[in-house]
Design a protein around this motif. Structure first.
Motif, mmCIF file in Angstrom:
data_model
loop_
_atom_site.group_PDB
_atom_site.id
_atom_site.type_symbol
_atom_site.label_atom_id
_atom_site.label_comp_id
_atom_site.label_asym_id
_atom_site.label_seq_id
_atom_site.Cartn_x
_atom_site.Cartn_y
_atom_site.Cartn_z
ATOM 1 N N ASN A 162 0.673 -1.517 -0.146
ATOM 2 C CA ASN A 162 0.257 -0.017 0.089
ATOM 3 C C ASN A 162 0.742 1.314 -0.129
ATOM 4 O O ASN A 162 0.737 2.381 -0.719
ATOM 5 C CB ASN A 162 -1.067 -0.109 1.840
ATOM 6 C CG ASN A 162 -2.053 -0.819 0.866
ATOM 7 O OD1 ASN A 162 -2.078 -2.143 0.168
ATOM 8 N ND2 ASN A 162 -3.012 -0.277 1.923
ATOM 9 N N ALA A 163 2.199 1.173 0.894
ATOM 10 C CA ALA A 163 2.525 2.617 1.045
ATOM 11 C C ALA A 163 3.321 2.392 -0.444
ATOM 12 O O ALA A 163 3.153 3.393 -0.905
ATOM 13 C CB ALA A 163 3.766 2.573 1.942
ATOM 14 N N ALA A 164 4.211 1.784 -1.326
ATOM 15 C CA ALA A 164 4.936 1.800 -2.571
ATOM 16 C C ALA A 164 3.263 2.408 -3.442
ATOM 17 O O ALA A 164 4.498 3.306 -3.626
ATOM 18 C CB ALA A 164 5.427 0.545 -3.080
ATOM 19 N N VAL A 165 2.582 2.148 -3.573
ATOM 20 C CA VAL A 165 1.513 2.024 -4.489
ATOM 21 C C VAL A 165 1.117 3.910 -4.698
ATOM 22 O O VAL A 165 1.262 4.533 -5.312
ATOM 23 C CB VAL A 165 0.265 1.589 -4.116
ATOM 24 C CG1 VAL A 165 -1.158 1.677 -5.135
ATOM 25 C CG2 VAL A 165 0.241 -0.223 -4.979
ATOM 26 N N LEU A 166 0.814 4.152 -3.288
ATOM 27 C CA LEU A 166 0.301 5.321 -2.424
ATOM 28 C C LEU A 166 1.149 6.560 -3.412
ATOM 29 O O LEU A 166 0.863 7.307 -3.713
ATOM 30 C CB LEU A 166 -0.244 5.519 -1.744
ATOM 31 C CG LEU A 166 -1.624 5.125 -1.019
ATOM 32 C CD1 LEU A 166 -1.618 4.482 -0.017
ATOM 33 C CD2 LEU A 166 -3.231 5.594 -2.040
ATOM 34 N N LEU A 226 0.919 -1.035 -10.365
ATOM 35 C CA LEU A 226 -0.126 -2.064 -9.663
ATOM 36 C C LEU A 226 -0.247 -3.741 -9.848
ATOM 37 O O LEU A 226 -0.129 -4.465 -9.131
ATOM 38 C CB LEU A 226 -1.587 -1.394 -10.454
ATOM 39 C CG LEU A 226 -2.170 -0.422 -9.559
ATOM 40 C CD1 LEU A 226 -2.896 0.372 -10.865
ATOM 41 C CD2 LEU A 226 -2.442 0.172 -8.357
ATOM 42 N N ALA A 227 0.904 -3.771 -10.968
ATOM 43 C CA ALA A 227 0.875 -5.199 -11.414
ATOM 44 C C ALA A 227 1.896 -6.040 -10.651
ATOM 45 O O ALA A 227 2.538 -6.481 -10.374
ATOM 46 C CB ALA A 227 0.754 -5.531 -13.052
ATOM 47 N N TRP A 255 -1.445 -5.423 -2.179
ATOM 48 C CA TRP A 255 -2.474 -4.579 -2.596
ATOM 49 C C TRP A 255 -3.270 -4.905 -1.599
ATOM 50 O O TRP A 255 -4.368 -5.582 -2.102
ATOM 51 C CB TRP A 255 -2.470 -3.430 -3.601
ATOM 52 C CG TRP A 255 -3.635 -2.650 -3.364
ATOM 53 C CD1 TRP A 255 -4.897 -2.779 -3.704
ATOM 54 C CD2 TRP A 255 -3.759 -1.471 -3.177
ATOM 55 N NE1 TRP A 255 -5.737 -2.227 -3.432
ATOM 56 C CE2 TRP A 255 -4.678 -0.727 -2.993
ATOM 57 C CE3 TRP A 255 -2.788 -0.485 -2.832
ATOM 58 C CZ2 TRP A 255 -5.177 1.077 -2.396
ATOM 59 C CZ3 TRP A 255 -2.510 0.770 -2.094
ATOM 60 C CH2 TRP A 255 -4.056 1.481 -2.431
ATOM 61 N N GLN A 256 -4.105 -3.954 -0.380
ATOM 62 C CA GLN A 256 -5.432 -4.340 0.089
ATOM 63 C C GLN A 256 -5.453 -2.996 0.608
ATOM 64 O O GLN A 256 -5.153 -2.149 1.228
ATOM 65 C CB GLN A 256 -5.239 -5.485 1.455
ATOM 66 C CG GLN A 256 -4.206 -5.451 2.447
ATOM 67 C CD GLN A 256 -3.429 -6.211 2.764
ATOM 68 O OE1 GLN A 256 -4.580 -6.449 3.982
ATOM 69 N NE2 GLN A 256 -2.667 -6.943 2.342
ATOM 70 N N PHE A 257 -6.652 -3.276 0.722
ATOM 71 C CA PHE A 257 -7.773 -1.995 2.071
ATOM 72 C C PHE A 257 -8.953 -2.511 3.075
ATOM 73 O O PHE A 257 -8.990 -3.717 3.167
ATOM 74 C CB PHE A 257 -8.733 -1.405 1.121
ATOM 75 C CG PHE A 257 -9.166 -0.600 1.180
ATOM 76 C CD1 PHE A 257 -9.823 1.015 2.213
ATOM 77 C CD2 PHE A 257 -10.642 -0.382 2.593
ATOM 78 C CE1 PHE A 257 -10.081 1.625 2.612
ATOM 79 C CE2 PHE A 257 -11.628 0.098 3.121
ATOM 80 C CZ PHE A 257 -10.919 1.099 3.507
ATOM 81 N N ALA A 258 -7.427 -1.668 4.392
ATOM 82 C CA ALA A 258 -8.376 -2.181 5.423
ATOM 83 C C ALA A 258 -8.454 -0.589 6.468
ATOM 84 O O ALA A 258 -7.734 0.140 6.151
ATOM 85 C CB ALA A 258 -7.126 -2.687 5.865
ATOM 86 N N ALA A 313 -0.602 8.047 5.387
ATOM 87 C CA ALA A 313 0.559 9.003 4.954
ATOM 88 C C ALA A 313 0.800 8.842 3.673
ATOM 89 O O ALA A 313 2.682 9.392 3.363
ATOM 90 C CB ALA A 313 1.266 8.134 6.554
ATOM 91 N N GLY A 314 1.074 7.447 3.082
ATOM 92 C CA GLY A 314 1.410 7.345 1.645
ATOM 93 C C GLY A 314 1.585 7.884 0.768
ATOM 94 O O GLY A 314 2.452 8.934 -0.024
#
Length: 299
Positions: free
Chosen positions: A98-102, A138-139, A145-148, A157-158
């Motif tokens: 998540n941090a990397a994607v954002l 994203l690939a 990647w997940q949403f929580a 923060a990301g």
């Protein structure tokens, strides 16, 4: 106003500098993993250990002692400190994926600024390249990647990290209008180092690495990712249009994934390989086209 394209050789040099800088910055994840200090301490050492090398570069460039930071260099240093602080908060507060994607949404913010403020034209190759780079990122992250809901503070923060890096990117580009790459990188890094020292003294139990291997990892972090990565970025930004320059930094994700595979044994599958290919294809489509300088007319 949109930037007038540079002549072919100068443009190729600028793009090459940005690509090399992005790959060097992507290596920072590896060096932070190998260091034996906390995240804020490693961020401080990344900048502090780079200062002697950057000072030598700045003095060779100017032939004199560096001046105090101007407004753009000061802002660049503050923005990069914010980038590193929130990046480490994101790593601690959410998943690495998540941090990397954002964090890699920074090119979107640069593009938004360029289109709305600098009045850059959104061409089809640039838009397609941007979409391919996002899809490739994203690939590369894959199903990690997940949403929580409990990770929302870390996710925020990301996203803030990306905004800080976009602001840093634009501030460095502005500073390059007045100073050379070595001087800009030295001045901004000095500011960042002071901010990170204060943060590390408050938030880290120890600043000093406990092993030779940990110290060497921090030195490599400083030389490769700060001097090499940030310095080459400053070199390229004097030539390359801002939106494409920002897109090049999607290669950070490719570099981090490749080094994780080669050094740390973190397996990459077909999906990750396809993601890296999409990023490269996106950069190829979005690449700036140079306008050759017309030959002088004969008298």
């Amino acid at each position: 106003m949109s930037q007038v394209p540079a002549e072919p050789l100068r443009l190729a040099f600028g793009v090459s500098a940005l690509v090399a800088g992005a790959l060097a910055m992507g290596a920072s994840v590896l060096f932070v993993r190998l260091a034996d200090v906390g995240p804020f301490a490693s961020a401080f050492w990344r900048t502090a250990l780079a200062l002697p090398f950057l000072l030598a570069w700045a003095m060779a460039e100017t032939g004199q002692r560096p001046p105090l930071p101007d407004r753009a260099s000061l802002l660049a240093g503050l923005f990069f400190a914010g980038d590193l602080i929130f990046w480490h908060l994101a790593i601690l507060g959410t998943t690495v994926a998540n941090a990397a994607v954002l964090a890699t949404t920074s090119p979107l913010w640069v593009a938004l600024y360029a289109f709305l403020v600098l009045k850059e034209k959104l061409t089809w190759p640039l838009a397609a390249g941007l979409l391919l780079c996002v899809a490739g990122t994203l690939a590369l992250i894959g199903d990690s990647w997940q949403f929580a809901p409990d990770k929302l503070p870390g996710d925020a923060a990301g996203l803030i990290t990306a905004m800080f890096f976009a602001a840093y990117f634009l501030a460095v580009r502005q500073a390059r209008g007045r100073f050379g790459a070595g001087l800009v990188t030295f001045l901004s890094t000095a500011v960042t180092s002071l901010v990170l020292l204060a943060v590390a003294l408050v938030l880290e139990p120890t600043l000093i690495p406990s092993s030779v291997s940990g110290a060497l990892a921090l030195l490599a972090l400083a030389v490769v990712s700060q001097v090499g990565g940030q310095g080459l970025m400053a070199v390229g930004l004097a030539v390359v249009p801002p939106v494409f320059g920002a897109l090049v930094f999607f290669l950070e994700v490719v570099s981090a994934a490749a080094l994780g595979w080669l050094v740390l044994g973190e397996r990459l599958g077909a999906l990750q390989g396809a993601g890296a290919g999409l990023i490269v294809l996106g950069l190829f489509l979005a690449r700036p086209r140079a306008v050759p300088t017309p030959p002088a007319s004969l008298p």
